[in-house]
Motif scaffolding. Structure first.
Motif: not given
Ligand code: PRP
Ligand code: URA
Length: 256
Positions: A50-76
């Motif tokens: 019942s799970l659909i993984l959304v693996r569009h390249p833009l989504v994967r790119h943005k998730v990587t940025l989101l994971r980074s501890r260096a990403t500030p609140t505004k960008i997060f």
């Protein structure tokens, strides 16, 4: 629209950007055949029909940025909105359309508009709020309900404190929103509350899921399709998703 808002278990979009279990299976087999190391995330996804993984390249790119501890609140916050919007594009791919006529500057033409007026977004407070604006940019007519839940720090059990959704519940299509599916306790409790109120068609959108949470939600509510931008390795001993992105609510609202 409601007639189309069925459980999409096993669906794949055919453009290679989202994978349900069939597509994940094929890709894992291709990787083995090509002598490549299988993608562990795709291998994990095989367990969840019942799970659909959304693996569009833009989504994967943005998730990587989101994971980074260096990403500030505004960008997060901006990234969560953008990812939610891209995921909603996928999760609304089967909205039904009605024909309309439109006057172009040159002549009358046939067009379509989205027939469903009953799409309802339900963020789980707090962190789910971060997903609302991005989706509303795509579907401005959607209504918004709210479910207030927090996870007790010691027991990891969900504690509910608020519930408000629009009327005509049985006719609505619900997108339940929370960036994190960890133990699954909050998502299961939220779906229980929505169903108790009469909801019949629910999709759950999260940014990062843990296998433990996907397992719990899928077992309790196999009719609820789960859309996730990432399916991570496991929970740690404190119930945090690994590698995850930390505490989504704190990072969104700058509370730590
Ligand atoms: C987080 C997250 C989910 C929940 C997931 O919220 O946003 O709601 O934890 O965990 P679970 O799958 O183990 O239930 P939290 O309880 O930290 O509340 P907050 O959004 O108010 O910070
Ligand atoms: N809630 C979060 O915000 N992050 C996790 O990793 C787990 C639960």
């Amino acid at each position: 629209m409601s007639a189309n808002f069925e459980n999409r278990a096993g669906a794949s979009q055919g453009d290679g950007s989202s994978v349900g279990p069939d597509a994940a299976d094929e890709r894992a087999a291709d990787a083995v055949q090509a002598g490549e190391a299988p993608d562990p995330e795709l291998e994990r996804a095989l367990e969840f029909p019942s799970l659909i993984l959304v693996r569009h390249p833009l989504v994967r790119h943005k998730v990587t940025l989101l994971r980074s501890r260096a990403t500030p609140t505004k960008i997060f916050k901006e990234l969560v909105e953008e990812i939610a919007m891209l995921m909603a594009y996928e999760a609304t791919a089967d909205l039904s359309l009605a024909s309309v006529d439109v006057e172009t500057p040159l002549e009358r033409a046939r067009g379509v508009h989205v027939a469903g007026k009953k799409l309802t977004l339900v963020p789980i407070l707090r962190a789910g709020l971060g997903m609302v604006e991005g989706i509303l940019r795509l579907v401005p007519s959607a209504r918004v309900g709210h479910i207030g839940l927090y996870r007790d720090h010691d027991s990891l059990q969900p504690v509910d404190y608020y519930f408000k959704i629009p009327g005509d519940v049985a006719e609505r299509d619900f997108l339940l929103l929370d960036p994190m599916l960890a133990t699954g306790g909050s998502a299961v409790a939220a779906v229980n509350s929505l169903k108790k109120a009469g909801a019949q068609r629910i999709r759950f959108l999260c940014v990062v899921a843990a296998p433990e949470g996907a397992r719990k939600l899928a077992a309790a509510h196999p009719d609820v399709t789960i859309y996730a931008a990432a399916l991570d390795r496991a929970l740690n001993e404190h119930g945090y998703i690994m590698p995850g992105l930390g505490d989504a609510g704190d990072r969104l609202f700058g509370t730590r």
